[in-house]
Design a protein around this motif. Structure first.
Motif, PDB file in Angstrom:
ATOM      1  N   VAL A 208      -6.868  -3.775  -0.071  1.00 23.47           N
ATOM      2  CA  VAL A 208      -7.825  -2.953   0.672  1.00 23.47           C
ATOM      3  C   VAL A 208      -8.981  -3.819   1.161  1.00 23.47           C
ATOM      4  N   ASP A 209      -9.279  -3.703   2.436  1.00 22.97           N
ATOM      5  CA  ASP A 209     -10.403  -4.416   3.043  1.00 22.97           C
ATOM      6  C   ASP A 209     -10.268  -5.935   2.869  1.00 22.97           C
ATOM      7  N   ASP A 210      -9.032  -6.402   2.785  1.00 24.38           N
ATOM      8  CA  ASP A 210      -8.735  -7.841   2.647  1.00 24.38           C
ATOM      9  C   ASP A 210      -9.329  -8.455   1.385  1.00 24.38           C
ATOM     10  N   ALA A 211      -9.708  -7.618   0.410  1.00 20.06           N
ATOM     11  CA  ALA A 211     -10.403  -8.189  -0.744  1.00 20.06           C
ATOM     12  C   ALA A 211     -10.036  -7.565  -2.078  1.00 20.06           C
ATOM     13  N   TYR A 212      -9.579  -6.311  -2.078  1.00 23.50           N
ATOM     14  CA  TYR A 212      -9.410  -5.599  -3.340  1.00 23.50           C
ATOM     15  C   TYR A 212      -7.955  -5.145  -3.490  1.00 23.50           C
ATOM     16  N   LEU A 213      -7.323  -5.540  -4.598  1.00 21.75           N
ATOM     17  CA  LEU A 213      -5.943  -5.129  -4.871  1.00 21.75           C
ATOM     18  C   LEU A 213      -5.963  -3.862  -5.715  1.00 21.75           C
ATOM     19  N   VAL A 214      -5.374  -2.788  -5.183  1.00 20.53           N
ATOM     20  CA  VAL A 214      -5.367  -1.517  -5.898  1.00 20.53           C
ATOM     21  C   VAL A 214      -3.943  -0.989  -6.006  1.00 20.53           C
ATOM     22  N   ALA A 215      -3.705  -0.212  -7.041  1.00 22.62           N
ATOM     23  CA  ALA A 215      -2.407   0.434  -7.233  1.00 22.62           C
ATOM     24  C   ALA A 215      -2.458   1.852  -6.694  1.00 22.62           C
ATOM     25  N   ASP A 216      -1.339   2.294  -6.104  1.00 21.58           N
ATOM     26  CA  ASP A 216      -1.202   3.697  -5.693  1.00 21.58           C
ATOM     27  C   ASP A 216      -2.372   4.140  -4.817  1.00 21.58           C
ATOM     28  N   ALA A 217      -2.531   3.488  -3.681  1.00 19.06           N
ATOM     29  CA  ALA A 217      -3.635   3.826  -2.780  1.00 19.06           C
ATOM     30  C   ALA A 217      -3.474   5.238  -2.225  1.00 19.06           C
ATOM     31  N   ASP A 218      -4.592   5.945  -2.125  1.00 12.34           N
ATOM     32  CA  ASP A 218      -4.544   7.252  -1.480  1.00 12.34           C
ATOM     33  C   ASP A 218      -4.756   7.077   0.024  1.00 12.34           C
ATOM     34  N   GLU A 222      -5.589   3.737   2.174  1.00 18.60           N
ATOM     35  CA  GLU A 222      -4.558   3.181   3.052  1.00 18.60           C
ATOM     36  C   GLU A 222      -5.090   2.904   4.451  1.00 18.60           C
ATOM     37  N   ARG A 223      -6.085   3.652   4.872  1.00 22.49           N
ATOM     38  CA  ARG A 223      -6.664   3.424   6.199  1.00 22.49           C
ATOM     39  C   ARG A 223      -7.335   2.055   6.292  1.00 22.49           C
ATOM     40  N   LEU A 224      -7.707   1.491   5.133  1.00 23.92           N
ATOM     41  CA  LEU A 224      -8.351   0.174   5.101  1.00 23.92           C
ATOM     42  C   LEU A 224      -7.414  -0.902   4.571  1.00 23.92           C
ATOM     43  N   THR A 225      -6.147  -0.547   4.364  1.00 25.08           N
ATOM     44  CA  THR A 225      -5.191  -1.483   3.775  1.00 25.08           C
ATOM     45  C   THR A 225      -4.684  -2.474   4.812  1.00 25.08           C
ATOM     46  N   THR A 226      -4.654  -3.741   4.425  1.00 22.61           N
ATOM     47  CA  THR A 226      -4.173  -4.789   5.324  1.00 22.61           C
ATOM     48  C   THR A 226      -2.799  -5.307   4.920  1.00 22.61           C
TER      49      THR A 226
END
Length: 245
Positions: A208-218, A222-226
């Motif tokens: 997310v946002d080229d900086a944060y690794l998250v599991a199971d994005a909502d 996802e709108r900020l997922t690269t």
């Protein structure tokens, strides 16, 4: 009470007008807007047998994301190259019903790509030889329709889990071919279930946002997922699939 309502309105307004900054405010403090830790998954709920007219079905909820899968079985002629094997076709349906992000009409690129990937995944799960009724004459053809009813992120995981549960729920009537007439008859009083080679457990991670690794994005994340990474394990803990998007 009025001040609480005003604060809630201000937060929702900020979330809509500045969605990127809204997410960054939480992520920069090592948390997420819904209170989860970066690698925390939402609760997953699975209910089998939710479609009475299907031979196998299941409904899956991951947070607010809801996916239903129904499997219909029909008798077909086998492929000449695989006379002792049946068929399993997968179709993912992402329509405006589940999210305004999707358009009506023919399946979009995301639905087609997801359908193809799920099809390949389940080639390692279902032994198509179990779908043979009579070698070179008749086989079962399974059509799995995977429909997203509500999309709030991580639809692919929900689709894989839904198909896995529907395959586990699948019951086929005992079928036989009359060699004299070539007619296949099915005895619904005697049903069999497939023996599966493995069971799959998917997990998607998003950058997310080229900086944060998250599991199971909502959906908001996802709108900020690269980039996303799908990791699938089987019931023996072995790595079954990795897919980077």
């Amino acid at each position: 009470m009025a001040s609480t309502e005003q604060l809630t309105f201000a937060i929702e307004t900020f979330k809509r007008i500045r969605p990127v900054e809204f997410q960054r405010r939480f992520l920069s403090q090592d948390t997420r807007h819904d209170g989860r830790a970066f690698l925390q998954f939402r609760a997953t709920h699975v209910v089998k047998g939710t479609i009475g007219t299907a031979q196998g079905s299941a409904t899956v909820r991951i947070g607010n994301t809801t996916v239903v899968c129904g499997i219909k079985a029909e008798v077909s002629e086998p492929d000449v190259n695989t006379p002792d094997q049946g068929y399993l076709a997968t179709n993912v349906d992402l329509s405006p019903i589940c999210s305004a992000n999707y358009r009506p009409g023919a399946p979009g690129d995301e639905a087609q790509v997801d359908s193809e990937h799920i099809f390949r995944l389940f080639g390692e799960v279902v032994d198509l030889k179990q779908l043979c009724i009579e070698n070179d004459q008749a086989v079962w053809s399974l059509s799995a329709d995977i429909v997203c009813l509500k999309s709030d992120g991580n639809v692919l995981d929900a689709a894989i889990i839904a198909l896995m549960a529907a395959v586990e729920d699948l019951k086929l009537p005992q079928a036989s071919l009359d060699p004299a007439t070539g007619v296949v008859s099915a005895d619904k009083a005697i049903e069999t279930q497939l023996t599966l080679r493995k069971r799959l457990f998917p997990a998607t991670f998003s950058l997310v946002d080229d900086a944060y690794l998250v599991a199971d994005a909502d959906d908001a994340e996802e709108r900020l997922t690269t980039a996303t990474l799908l990791v699938v394990l089987d019931d023996q803990g072995h790595l079954a699939n990795v897919w980077k998007r």
